[in-house]
Design a protein around this motif. Structure first.
Motif, PDB file in Angstrom:
ATOM      1  N   LEU A  29       0.813  -1.218   0.000  1.00 25.09           N
ATOM      2  CA  LEU A  29       0.000   0.000   0.000  1.00 25.09           C
ATOM      3  C   LEU A  29       0.845   1.266   0.000  1.00 25.09           C
ATOM      4  N   GLU A  30       1.865   1.319   0.851  1.00 23.45           N
ATOM      5  CA  GLU A  30       2.687   2.527   0.948  1.00 23.45           C
ATOM      6  C   GLU A  30       3.357   2.830  -0.392  1.00 23.45           C
ATOM      7  N   THR A  31       3.904   1.805  -1.036  1.00 25.79           N
ATOM      8  CA  THR A  31       4.583   2.003  -2.323  1.00 25.79           C
ATOM      9  C   THR A  31       3.592   2.405  -3.404  1.00 25.79           C
ATOM     10  N   LEU A  56       0.713   3.955  -3.064  1.00 30.14           N
ATOM     11  CA  LEU A  56       0.291   5.340  -2.846  1.00 30.14           C
ATOM     12  C   LEU A  56       1.385   6.327  -3.214  1.00 30.14           C
ATOM     13  N   SER A  57       2.637   5.974  -2.969  1.00 30.01           N
ATOM     14  CA  SER A  57       3.736   6.893  -3.278  1.00 30.01           C
ATOM     15  C   SER A  57       3.815   7.179  -4.778  1.00 30.01           C
ATOM     16  N   GLU A 101       0.398   9.300  -5.761  1.00 31.39           N
ATOM     17  CA  GLU A 101       0.396  10.674  -5.243  1.00 31.39           C
ATOM     18  C   GLU A 101       1.166  11.640  -6.136  1.00 31.39           C
ATOM     19  N   LYS A 127      -6.244   6.210  -0.195  1.00 31.85           N
ATOM     20  CA  LYS A 127      -5.808   7.206   0.796  1.00 31.85           C
ATOM     21  C   LYS A 127      -6.621   7.071   2.076  1.00 31.85           C
ATOM     22  N   HIS A 179      -5.568   3.975   3.942  1.00 32.65           N
ATOM     23  CA  HIS A 179      -4.301   4.253   4.630  1.00 32.65           C
ATOM     24  C   HIS A 179      -4.552   5.050   5.906  1.00 32.65           C
ATOM     25  N   ASN A 182      -3.899   3.902   9.984  1.00 28.88           N
ATOM     26  CA  ASN A 182      -3.044   4.671  10.892  1.00 28.88           C
ATOM     27  C   ASN A 182      -3.790   5.330  12.039  1.00 28.88           C
ATOM     28  N   SER A 204       3.276  -2.609  12.354  1.00 22.69           N
ATOM     29  CA  SER A 204       4.315  -1.670  12.804  1.00 22.69           C
ATOM     30  C   SER A 204       5.335  -2.323  13.731  1.00 22.69           C
TER      31      SER A 204
END
Length: 335
Positions: A142-144, A146-147, A150, A169, A172, A176, A197
């Motif tokens: 997900l982080e990659t 979205l990067s 974006e 988004k 995500h 968090n 985490s």
């Protein structure tokens, strides 16, 4: 954007995500509509899928994206007449039945003159990536994802693209929220985000997590061990910690798992709790359960703490203390 009116709020399945990805990558076709932002985004993803393309002046799709190739591969891309890219698209499920290696060898056999690349595209959680690594696939989480999105999100007004971006988004943000909500208000997204985490926090421990369905309603579990085993009277056992989150409460259990055909019986349970008439488990903060049940796995102790409205930082500290106590307990059993 009102996310209740977002198509991806309803189209949450992997086939819907397949369709979006094929649509996006189609803008890398040479005869695609003139949508420079969407083309740039598609090419950006492809360059990251295939590092060898980093310095190529031009990247394009040689063929239209294929969905469900051979009724197996989620998405198959043909790039620069040289590469076949397998995209195994996952939302909230995991790989199974050695599918990644099977798909790779199938595509390799069908396209001998192409270089094969495997991509594991996943917006949900997965604690054990060993099968992905073993198959040689590149993980896109997900982080990659979205990067990449974006970079282009506010350079286009395309409704489909922006709907997908806002959907991810929000997902995500939901994950968090564990940083801001008390533990008792966590849902599945927050507890999984918290467990994920801890991969760095307890990097010296074997850590896995996932949902466990049972007759009591199920729980979100996390398992921590030091990867070693104990031999007692010729039988092999693993000692580990199990975290159980359900109905806004966290429970940390000290457990034993039989690695043989036998069950964890009363004698073995007592040994791992007491050993030589000394209550080792309670000495290190694990209270003996009111009922001791036998089976392939058995709960030997419960780590007591107050979980009402504590923060994730407090929960992390409690877990760290429980892990330290567990390590001391196991060390004393070995003496």
């Amino acid at each position: 954007m009102n996310l209740n009116n977002n198509i991806f709020h309803f189209a949450t399945g992997e086939l819907s995500q397949d369709a979006f990805l094929c649509w996006l990558f189609s803008f890398a076709l040479k005869d695609a509509d003139d949508e420079p932002v969407l083309k740039s985004c598609a090419v950006d993803f492809i360059r990251q899928f295939v590092p060898e393309l980093k310095n190529e002046s031009e990247v394009w799709l040689s063929e239209e994206p294929t969905r469900q190739y051979n009724k197996s591969v989620d998405i198959l891309l043909t790039v620069n007449d040289k590469y076949k890219i397998i995209i195994e698209d996952k939302t909230y499920t995991n790989e199974h039945d050695n599918q990644l290696e099977r798909y790779y060898h199938m595509v390799k056999a069908d396209f001998e003159n192409y270089e094969i690349k495997g991509i594991y595209f996943k917006i949900g959680f997965q604690s054990d990536m060993s099968a992905v690594d073993r198959a040689g696939y590149k993980y896109f989480g997900l982080e990659t994802i979205l990067s990449v999105l974006e970079k282009y999100a506010f350079k286009t007004t395309n409704d489909i693209f922006m709907s997908y971006y806002f959907y991810l988004k929000q997902w995500h943000r939901d994950i968090n929220q564990y940083k801001y909500l008390p533990v008792c208000e966590w849902g599945g997204a927050q507890i999984n985000g918290f467990y994920h985490s801890l991969k760095q926090e307890f990097h010296g421990m074997k850590l896995n997590y996932g949902y466990v369905a049972n007759q009591s309603g199920g729980f979100y579990g996390m398992w921590l061990s030091n990867g070693t085993y104990r031999i007692y009277q010729g039988a092999k056992y693993e000692l580990y910690l199990q975290c159980e989150f359900a109905n806004g409460e966290m429970k940390i259990c000290y457990k034993a798992s039989s690695q043989s055909d036998s069950k964890v019986n009363q004698e073995e349970r007592e040994y791992f709790i007491w050993k030589k008439q000394v209550n080792v488990a309670e000495k290190h903060g694990f209270e003996k359960p009111s009922r001791l049940r036998g089976g392939k796995t058995a709960t030997l102790g419960v780590y007591n703490f107050g979980s009402n409205r504590i923060s994730y930082i407090e929960m992390e500290k409690i877990l760290s203390d429980a892990v330290s106590s567990f390590k001391q307990l196991v060390k004393e059993l070995d003496e």
